[in-house]
Design an enzyme around this catalytic site. Structure first.
Site, PDB file in Angstrom:
ATOM      1  N   SER A   1      32.894 -30.632  -6.104  1.00 36.10           N
ATOM      2  CA  SER A   1      32.973 -32.064  -5.408  1.00 36.10           C
ATOM      3  C   SER A   1      32.888 -32.928  -6.776  1.00 36.10           C
ATOM      4  CB  SER A   1      32.217 -32.452  -4.268  1.00 36.10           C
ATOM      5  OG  SER A   1      31.880 -33.656  -4.135  1.00 36.10           O
TER       6      SER A   1
ATOM      7  N   TYR B   1      23.031 -33.236  -1.119  1.00 36.89           N
ATOM      8  CA  TYR B   1      24.215 -32.630  -1.207  1.00 36.89           C
ATOM      9  C   TYR B   1      25.050 -32.628  -2.401  1.00 36.89           C
ATOM     10  CZ  TYR B   1      29.510 -32.523  -0.596  1.00 36.89           C
ATOM     11  OH  TYR B   1      30.762 -32.187  -0.510  1.00 36.89           O
TER      12      TYR B   1
HETATM   13  P1  NDP Z   1      35.518 -30.116   7.052  1.00 34.72           P
HETATM   14  O1  NDP Z   1      34.423 -30.308   7.835  1.00 34.72           O
HETATM   15  O2  NDP Z   1      36.858 -30.464   7.877  1.00 34.72           O
HETATM   16  O3  NDP Z   1      35.547 -28.472   6.766  1.00 34.72           O
HETATM   17  C1  NDP Z   1      34.482 -27.873   6.427  1.00 34.72           C
HETATM   18  C2  NDP Z   1      34.781 -26.394   6.823  1.00 34.72           C
HETATM   19  O4  NDP Z   1      33.541 -25.415   6.613  1.00 34.72           O
HETATM   20  C3  NDP Z   1      35.024 -26.058   8.293  1.00 34.72           C
HETATM   21  O5  NDP Z   1      36.186 -25.257   8.464  1.00 34.72           O
HETATM   22  C4  NDP Z   1      33.784 -25.410   8.878  1.00 34.72           C
HETATM   23  O6  NDP Z   1      34.008 -24.554   9.829  1.00 34.72           O
HETATM   24  C5  NDP Z   1      33.193 -24.604   7.384  1.00 34.72           C
HETATM   25  N1  NDP Z   1      31.958 -24.150   7.523  1.00 34.72           N
HETATM   26  C6  NDP Z   1      30.664 -25.270   7.689  1.00 34.72           C
HETATM   27  N2  NDP Z   1      29.424 -24.326   7.744  1.00 34.72           N
HETATM   28  C7  NDP Z   1      30.145 -23.078   7.572  1.00 34.72           C
HETATM   29  C8  NDP Z   1      29.499 -21.895   7.593  1.00 34.72           C
HETATM   30  N3  NDP Z   1      28.001 -21.896   7.746  1.00 34.72           N
HETATM   31  N4  NDP Z   1      30.137 -20.684   7.744  1.00 34.72           N
HETATM   32  C9  NDP Z   1      31.551 -20.997   7.584  1.00 34.72           C
HETATM   33  N5  NDP Z   1      32.138 -21.744   7.487  1.00 34.72           N
HETATM   34  C10 NDP Z   1      31.383 -22.919   7.591  1.00 34.72           C
HETATM   35  O7  NDP Z   1      35.351 -30.782   5.910  1.00 34.72           O
HETATM   36  P2  NDP Z   1      36.067 -30.395   4.309  1.00 34.72           P
HETATM   37  O8  NDP Z   1      37.319 -29.905   4.723  1.00 34.72           O
HETATM   38  O9  NDP Z   1      36.261 -31.894   3.584  1.00 34.72           O
HETATM   39  O10 NDP Z   1      35.103 -29.593   3.378  1.00 34.72           O
HETATM   40  C11 NDP Z   1      35.450 -28.441   2.802  1.00 34.72           C
HETATM   41  C12 NDP Z   1      34.725 -28.571   1.389  1.00 34.72           C
HETATM   42  O11 NDP Z   1      35.217 -29.536   0.617  1.00 34.72           O
HETATM   43  C13 NDP Z   1      33.303 -28.628   1.412  1.00 34.72           C
HETATM   44  O12 NDP Z   1      32.895 -27.554   0.712  1.00 34.72           O
HETATM   45  C14 NDP Z   1      33.094 -29.945   1.112  1.00 34.72           C
HETATM   46  O13 NDP Z   1      31.821 -29.997   0.247  1.00 34.72           O
HETATM   47  C15 NDP Z   1      34.007 -30.269   0.027  1.00 34.72           C
HETATM   48  N6  NDP Z   1      34.550 -31.343  -0.237  1.00 34.72           N
HETATM   49  C16 NDP Z   1      34.824 -32.501   0.834  1.00 34.72           C
HETATM   50  C17 NDP Z   1      35.061 -33.572   0.247  1.00 34.72           C
HETATM   51  C18 NDP Z   1      35.637 -34.607   1.215  1.00 34.72           C
HETATM   52  O14 NDP Z   1      35.337 -35.836   0.681  1.00 34.72           O
HETATM   53  N7  NDP Z   1      35.970 -34.223   2.446  1.00 34.72           N
HETATM   54  C19 NDP Z   1      35.103 -33.823  -1.177  1.00 34.72           C
HETATM   55  C20 NDP Z   1      34.831 -33.147  -2.121  1.00 34.72           C
HETATM   56  C21 NDP Z   1      34.447 -31.651  -1.734  1.00 34.72           C
HETATM   57  P3  NDP Z   1      33.159 -24.239  11.340  1.00 34.72           P
HETATM   58  O15 NDP Z   1      32.544 -25.299  11.757  1.00 34.72           O
HETATM   59  O16 NDP Z   1      34.294 -23.689  12.287  1.00 34.72           O
HETATM   60  O17 NDP Z   1      32.399 -22.980  10.752  1.00 34.72           O
HETATM   61  C1  8X3 Z   2      32.322 -34.950  -0.510  1.00 39.54           C
HETATM   62  C2  8X3 Z   2      32.753 -36.362  -0.669  1.00 39.54           C
HETATM   63  O1  8X3 Z   2      32.441 -38.609  -1.784  1.00 39.54           O
HETATM   64  O2  8X3 Z   2      30.503 -37.574  -0.486  1.00 39.54           O
HETATM   65  O3  8X3 Z   2      32.109 -34.157  -1.639  1.00 39.54           O
HETATM   66  O4  8X3 Z   2      31.154 -36.953  -2.813  1.00 39.54           O
HETATM   67  S1  8X3 Z   2      31.674 -37.397  -1.405  1.00 39.54           S
END
Ligand code: NDP
Ligand code: 8X3
Length: 246
Positions: free
Chosen positions: A134, A147
């Site tokens: 991120s 985070y």
């Molecule tokens: P979502 O909440 O839409 O998706 C998160 C995914 O992670 C879900 O599929 C969830 O599945 C899974 N997950 C969470 N905890 C666990 C666990 N303990 N075991 C297995 N799976 C898990 O968020 P995003 O798609 O946005 O996030 C995906 C990645 O991208 C993360 O690493 C996040 O930090 C990163 N990210 C997101 C940004 C944003 O602005 N959205 C920006 C930068 C990075 P389930 O609950 O079914 O287990």
């Molecule tokens: C998750 C998105 O904007 O909080 O990495 O950094 S932000």
């Protein structure tokens, strides 16, 4: 042309957001996609949209289960994407339970997936290992504290893999997006949909598909080309704490 025919890809966190979009694009390119996360019904729904897919209900925080489910398999592509943020308050008022869950998922969970999947790539002398980092792993922002720390750690783990497991034909990539509209903010604000929506008010965030496209770009380069660190910003976001809203 399907560029990933005969490849097997693991996507952790494939039940939602970036993981779901990534699973769909890898599947559309012909890969057999292993979809891992905790919510089985959500994974089944994603699998139904892919020609060749399988579901693995997996909590990445469980090291033994990661080893059991992933350790004996061979993956050509691993996208270590599962992660979450919890809360957006000051560090002095933070909840240690939230800290533990973030560190357990974003750091230990990532390590468990790495530990279970890297040895077979080393043994075969090939593979693509992609870590979802991120911009929070480059710049701390107000309330981001733990985070952000977990995402700095994810970047360190990516760098460690390059150093420790380099020289075996494996390509290491980390994709680092800014704000992406997924369920991320809904989870961060404990299901408060109004607060989650406000985060993106008056600006155009990235879509999960934009990030999936970056993953696809990295894993479809010629074998001698390794896309290392990629940072993707929404045009309206110019630092983790500066967002231009209309
Ligand atoms: P979502 O909440 O839409 O998706 C998160 C995914 O992670 C879900 O599929 C969830 O599945 C899974 N997950 C969470 N905890 C666990 C666990 N303990 N075991 C297995 N799976 C898990 O968020 P995003 O798609 O946005 O996030 C995906 C990645 O991208 C993360 O690493 C996040 O930090 C990163 N990210 C997101 C940004 C944003 O602005 N959205 C920006 C930068 C990075 P389930 O609950 O079914 O287990
Ligand atoms: C998750 C998105 O904007 O909080 O990495 O950094 S932000």
């Amino acid at each position: 042309m399907q560029r990933l025919k005969k490849k097997t890809a693991l996507v952790s966190g494939a039940s939602s957001g970036i993981g779901r979009a990534t699973a769909l694009v890898l599947g559309a390119e012909g890969a057999h996609v292993v979809l891992a996360a905790r919510r089985s019904a959500r994974l089944e729904a994603v699998a139904a949209e892919i020609d060749s897919a399988e579901v693995q209900v997996l909590d990445v925080c469980d090291a033994d289960r990661c080893q059991e489910v992933l350790g004996e398999r061979t993956f050509d592509i691993v996208v270590a994407n599962a992660g979450l943020g919890l809360g957006l308050g000051s560090i002095q008022e933070g909840d240690p339970r939230d800290w533990r869950r973030m560190i357990d998922t974003n750091v230990n969970g990532l390590l468990h997936v790495v530990r279970a999947t890297l040895p077979q790539m080393i043994a075969r002398g090939s593979g693509d290992h992609v870590v979802l980092g991120s911009v929070a792993g480059f710049q701390v922002y107000p309330g981001g504290n733990v985070y952000c720390a977990s995402k700095y750690a994810a970047r360190a783990i990516y760098e460690a893999m390059r150093i420790d497991a380099g020289g075996h034909g494996i390509r290491f990539t980390t994709i680092n997006p800014g704000m992406v509209e997924t369920e991320f903010s809904l989870v961060r604000f404990d299901g408060d949909a109004r607060r989650a929506k406000e985060i993106y008010a008056g600006m155009t965030p990235l879509r999960a598909e934009d990030v999936a496209d970056a993953v696809l770009y990295a894993v479809t380069r010629p074998p001698h080309v390794n896309v290392g660190e990629m940072v993707l910003w929404p045009t309206d976001q110019t630092s983790t704490s500066v967002v231009h809203r209309s």
